[in-house]
Enzyme design. Structure first.
Site, mmCIF file in Angstrom:
data_model
loop_
_atom_site.group_PDB
_atom_site.id
_atom_site.type_symbol
_atom_site.label_atom_id
_atom_site.label_comp_id
_atom_site.label_asym_id
_atom_site.label_seq_id
_atom_site.Cartn_x
_atom_site.Cartn_y
_atom_site.Cartn_z
ATOM 1 N N GLN A 37 0.799 -1.219 0.000
ATOM 2 C CA GLN A 37 0.000 0.000 0.000
ATOM 3 C C GLN A 37 0.839 1.280 0.000
ATOM 4 O O GLN A 37 0.312 2.353 -0.284
ATOM 5 C CB GLN A 37 -0.947 -0.023 1.203
ATOM 6 C CG GLN A 37 -1.932 -1.178 1.108
ATOM 7 C CD GLN A 37 -2.897 -1.219 2.279
ATOM 8 O OE1 GLN A 37 -2.638 -1.875 3.268
ATOM 9 N NE2 GLN A 37 -4.006 -0.511 2.177
ATOM 10 N N HIS A 57 -2.117 -5.329 -12.021
ATOM 11 C CA HIS A 57 -1.731 -5.163 -13.430
ATOM 12 C C HIS A 57 -2.725 -5.824 -14.371
ATOM 13 O O HIS A 57 -2.925 -5.368 -15.485
ATOM 14 C CB HIS A 57 -0.331 -5.755 -13.679
ATOM 15 C CG HIS A 57 0.763 -4.960 -13.040
ATOM 16 N ND1 HIS A 57 1.983 -5.488 -12.689
ATOM 17 C CD2 HIS A 57 0.824 -3.656 -12.672
ATOM 18 C CE1 HIS A 57 2.744 -4.551 -12.136
ATOM 19 N NE2 HIS A 57 2.057 -3.429 -12.115
ATOM 20 N N ASP A 70 2.377 0.435 -8.122
ATOM 21 C CA ASP A 70 3.732 0.476 -8.694
ATOM 22 C C ASP A 70 4.601 1.537 -8.020
ATOM 23 O O ASP A 70 5.799 1.335 -7.834
ATOM 24 C CB ASP A 70 3.675 0.766 -10.202
ATOM 25 C CG ASP A 70 3.105 -0.413 -10.989
ATOM 26 O OD1 ASP A 70 2.724 -1.427 -10.365
ATOM 27 O OD2 ASP A 70 3.026 -0.311 -12.232
ATOM 28 N N ARG A 95 4.028 0.109 12.969
ATOM 29 C CA ARG A 95 3.650 -1.184 12.419
ATOM 30 C C ARG A 95 3.758 -1.108 10.898
ATOM 31 O O ARG A 95 3.037 -0.338 10.254
ATOM 32 C CB ARG A 95 2.206 -1.548 12.828
ATOM 33 C CG ARG A 95 1.772 -2.839 12.177
ATOM 34 C CD ARG A 95 0.403 -3.337 12.589
ATOM 35 N NE ARG A 95 0.139 -4.555 11.847
ATOM 36 C CZ ARG A 95 -0.970 -4.820 11.169
ATOM 37 N NH1 ARG A 95 -1.993 -3.981 11.189
ATOM 38 N NH2 ARG A 95 -1.093 -5.933 10.497
ATOM 39 N N HIS A 140 1.279 -9.207 4.780
ATOM 40 C CA HIS A 140 0.116 -8.321 4.609
ATOM 41 C C HIS A 140 -0.330 -8.433 3.150
ATOM 42 O O HIS A 140 -0.278 -7.486 2.382
ATOM 43 C CB HIS A 140 0.467 -6.886 4.999
ATOM 44 C CG HIS A 140 -0.712 -6.034 5.347
ATOM 45 N ND1 HIS A 140 -0.857 -5.393 6.568
ATOM 46 C CD2 HIS A 140 -1.830 -5.716 4.649
ATOM 47 C CE1 HIS A 140 -1.998 -4.710 6.601
ATOM 48 N NE2 HIS A 140 -2.608 -4.889 5.434
ATOM 49 N N ASN A 184 -1.733 -10.664 8.670
ATOM 50 C CA ASN A 184 -2.699 -9.596 8.861
ATOM 51 C C ASN A 184 -4.046 -9.977 8.269
ATOM 52 O O ASN A 184 -4.135 -10.315 7.085
ATOM 53 C CB ASN A 184 -2.230 -8.317 8.151
ATOM 54 C CG ASN A 184 -3.291 -7.229 8.221
ATOM 55 O OD1 ASN A 184 -3.559 -6.693 9.285
ATOM 56 N ND2 ASN A 184 -3.942 -6.943 7.102
ATOM 57 N N GLU A 185 -5.072 -9.953 9.094
ATOM 58 C CA GLU A 185 -6.457 -10.123 8.649
ATOM 59 C C GLU A 185 -6.662 -11.287 7.680
ATOM 60 O O GLU A 185 -7.131 -11.101 6.555
ATOM 61 C CB GLU A 185 -6.974 -8.828 8.006
ATOM 62 C CG GLU A 185 -7.065 -7.661 8.961
ATOM 63 C CD GLU A 185 -7.956 -6.527 8.444
ATOM 64 O OE1 GLU A 185 -8.395 -6.580 7.285
ATOM 65 O OE2 GLU A 185 -8.241 -5.603 9.232
ATOM 66 N N ASN A 326 -7.822 -5.914 14.871
ATOM 67 C CA ASN A 326 -8.189 -4.738 14.069
ATOM 68 C C ASN A 326 -9.682 -4.497 14.183
ATOM 69 O O ASN A 326 -10.479 -5.440 14.207
ATOM 70 C CB ASN A 326 -7.855 -4.965 12.592
ATOM 71 C CG ASN A 326 -6.365 -4.983 12.321
ATOM 72 O OD1 ASN A 326 -5.551 -4.804 13.239
ATOM 73 N ND2 ASN A 326 -6.002 -5.205 11.074
ATOM 74 N N TYR A 328 -12.788 -1.571 12.767
ATOM 75 C CA TYR A 328 -13.176 -0.344 12.058
ATOM 76 C C TYR A 328 -14.632 0.048 12.262
ATOM 77 O O TYR A 328 -14.959 1.212 12.260
ATOM 78 C CB TYR A 328 -12.915 -0.489 10.551
ATOM 79 C CG TYR A 328 -11.453 -0.400 10.201
ATOM 80 C CD1 TYR A 328 -10.876 0.807 9.841
ATOM 81 C CD2 TYR A 328 -10.629 -1.528 10.267
ATOM 82 C CE1 TYR A 328 -9.527 0.909 9.546
ATOM 83 C CE2 TYR A 328 -9.272 -1.439 9.977
ATOM 84 C CZ TYR A 328 -8.731 -0.217 9.615
ATOM 85 O OH TYR A 328 -7.391 -0.123 9.336
ATOM 86 N N GLU A 382 -4.816 -2.111 14.277
ATOM 87 C CA GLU A 382 -5.384 -1.137 13.338
ATOM 88 C C GLU A 382 -6.710 -0.646 13.860
ATOM 89 O O GLU A 382 -7.530 -1.430 14.360
ATOM 90 C CB GLU A 382 -5.685 -1.764 11.967
ATOM 91 C CG GLU A 382 -4.522 -1.898 11.054
ATOM 92 C CD GLU A 382 -4.920 -2.523 9.721
ATOM 93 O OE1 GLU A 382 -5.992 -2.179 9.172
ATOM 94 O OE2 GLU A 382 -4.147 -3.365 9.248
HETATM 95 C C1 NOJ Z 1 -7.468 -3.481 6.888
HETATM 96 C C2 NOJ Z 1 -6.175 -3.818 6.231
HETATM 97 O O1 NOJ Z 1 -5.298 -4.485 7.055
HETATM 98 C C3 NOJ Z 1 -5.536 -2.643 5.527
HETATM 99 O O2 NOJ Z 1 -4.670 -3.141 4.574
HETATM 100 C C4 NOJ Z 1 -6.606 -1.747 4.962
HETATM 101 O O3 NOJ Z 1 -6.115 -0.784 4.122
HETATM 102 C C5 NOJ Z 1 -7.364 -1.132 6.111
HETATM 103 N N1 NOJ Z 1 -7.904 -2.166 6.959
HETATM 104 C C6 NOJ Z 1 -8.480 -0.179 5.710
HETATM 105 O O4 NOJ Z 1 -9.483 -0.862 5.074
#
Ligand code: NOJ
Length: 477
Positions: A37, A57, A70, A95, A140, A184-185, A326, A328, A382
């Site tokens: 990212q 791609h 990229d 992190r 990740h 991760n996730e 994590n 959100y 997160e």
């Molecule tokens: C979860 C992910 O781990 C991360 O890569 C993502 O960008 C964020 N949450 C936001 O959605």
């Protein structure tokens, strides 16, 4: 006399406020990112292709704006700036994730890319020189494409490749990295084995995602054992996994909906956490039972969810030093069968409706994790807020204030052992299928400038204050 009483009362209130607003001694604050990212330099200095490179791609139609990672934030060339941003935030930890194909371009040990090893050495050294601890995610979502050609996570052999990669990381960085997150996730990235619209785009819904789950749980356990047996004594660090959910809240207070909420938690988080973090180990009973029953009803000779041997169950349980979590949002759920057949959604018999961002979902989730998996310190690896972009991001400040208030209540009132918190994200980044339009950063990144100019948002100032005082400002009360 009366004055004295009033004065004393004020003092009591003031100290009570301080106690409630104060994060515990040693609490770690920081910000998070992930390699694909932010790094860019997708094919520079010997880096191999990842499943994300391949996906972005080859599937521009699935990505908003048809963009790629990229270049992204160009952190491969600008990591020193990133570290200065973290320093300005008064961060205790950063992190970040290591790109497997940057270190091992083919995924295997046939080629070890020294330039890749050096890049993370430089980043780690730069962090430590600035008083910031690395909190490193090993995976990740950017598997070397070479390993996807042999099945990726749906191939159980991947656990072996992952252990060998982890050994390279412990050997090269373990003297300085004390916090490791294996995955991760996984609940999110196994979707790449269920649908076309996530890397590696293998639409084997209800089968491939369970195979991947099985491999990931085993791979995690093997890496923890590797560390425990061969590196812990000398390196003295901690290894955990990061699991996520949007807190599933019952849409109504009917027993059916409450049970649907619990099923959603077990299918999303429990499927990974139960084998690792409970005394009994293995998959959650409700998951086992529903997938087995559906597989049988479909006329299959075996369950779509593989089984662990007793020996594996024992080997996997307890294979973590902390719980990475994590969060959100909250999702309202109700009981009912939906989704394609076969699929995890259909197996879970849960219908998700609206999403909401609220602080109580985070507090409930922390309590649920602490109750289900007692004895493990929790790092919120997160938590963050997306908008369309603005330097004056009061909405994000309000979200962080509310969430951190919930974290304080979970710690101080509920006794949940939260030891750290990383905001997502340090800076605006490539948000997967959302491209660059979703902004999560404490710092804005100008993706149109060749320098990828970074500018602090108001939330960066707010967090800098909070990270240094370890105290939530007064308006929280
Ligand atoms: C979860 C992910 O781990 C991360 O890569 C993502 O960008 C964020 N949450 C936001 O959605």
């Amino acid at each position: 006399m009366r004055l004295l009483t009033v004065f004393t009362a004020v003092l009591v209130v003031a100290s009570a406020q301080t106690a409630t607003n104060q994060f515990p001694e040693g609490f770690m604050f920081g910000a998070a990112t992930a390699a694909y990212q932010i790094e860019g330099a997708w094919n520079e200095d010997g880096k191999g292709e990842s499943i994300q490179d391949y996906y972005f791609h080859n599937h521009p139609e699935l990505i908003i704006g048809g963009v790629t990672g990229d270049v992204a934030c160009d952190s491969y060339h600008r990591y020193q700036e990133d570290v200065q941003m973290l320093k300005a935030l008064n961060a205790d930890v950063y992190r970040f994730s290591i790109s497997w194909p940057r270190v091992l371009p083919n995924g295997d040990l046939d080629v070890i890319n020294q330039a890749g090893i050096d890049y993370y050495n430089n980043l780690i050294n730069e962090l430590l020189a600035n008083g910031i601890q690395p909190l490193v995610t090993m995976y990740h979502w950017d598997l070397p494409q070479a390993l996807q050609y042999i099945g990726g996570w749906s191939n159980e052999l991947m656990a072996e490749y992952f252990v060998e990669y982890a050994r390279v990381l412990f050997e090269n960085y373990g003297d300085r990295v004390k916090w490791w997150i294996t995955f991760n996730e996984p609940a999110v990235f196994v979707n790449g084995y269920a649908t076309e619209s996530a890397a590696p785009s293998q639409p084997a819904s209800g089968i491939g995602d369970y195979l991947a789950t099985h491999t990931i749980v085993k791979a995690h356990a093997r890496v923890w054992h590797l560390y425990d047996e061969q590196f812990r004594a000398a390196q003295n660090g901690s290894v955990g996994i990061t699991l996520n959910m949007d807190w599933p809240a019952a849409l109504t207070n009917s027993t059916e909906d409450e049970e649907a909420g619990e099923r959603a938690r077990q299918f999303q988080m429990g499927i990974f956490a139960h084998p690792i973090y409970t005394q009994d180990g293995d998959y959650p009973a409700v998951v086992r039972q529903l997938v087995d029953a559906n597989s049988e009803a479909e006329g299959r000779p075996r369950s779509r969810l593989p089984t662990f041997t007793q020996e594996e169950i024992e080997y996997i349980r307890g294979s973590a030093d902390f719980f990475g979590m994590n969060h959100y949002a909250t999702t309202y759920v109700t009981s009912g069968v939906t989704g394609e057949s076969p699929s995890k959604t259909r197996d879970s018999a849960v219908i998700s409706s609206s999403h909401e961002r609220n602080p109580w979902g985070l507090r409930n989730q922390l309590n649920w994790v602490a109750n289900q998996y007692p004895g493990y310190p929790i790092i919120i690896s997160e938590n963050g807020y997306a908008n369309a972009g603005a330097l004056n991001d009061t909405d994000r400040i309000e979200y962080f204030t509310a969430c951190l208030g919930a974290v304080l209540e979970a710690i101080n009132t509920d006794g949940v052992p939260v030891i750290g918190y990383a905001a997502w994200s340090l800076m605006d980044d490539l948000e997967w299928n959302w491209g660059f339009i979703l902004k999560y950063g404490l710092y804005e990144v100008d993706f149109n400038s060749p320098n990828r100019t970074r500018t602090p948002k108001e939330s960066a100032g707010f967090m800098a204050e909070l990270f240094s005082s370890k105290q939530l400002p007064d308006q929280y009360n």
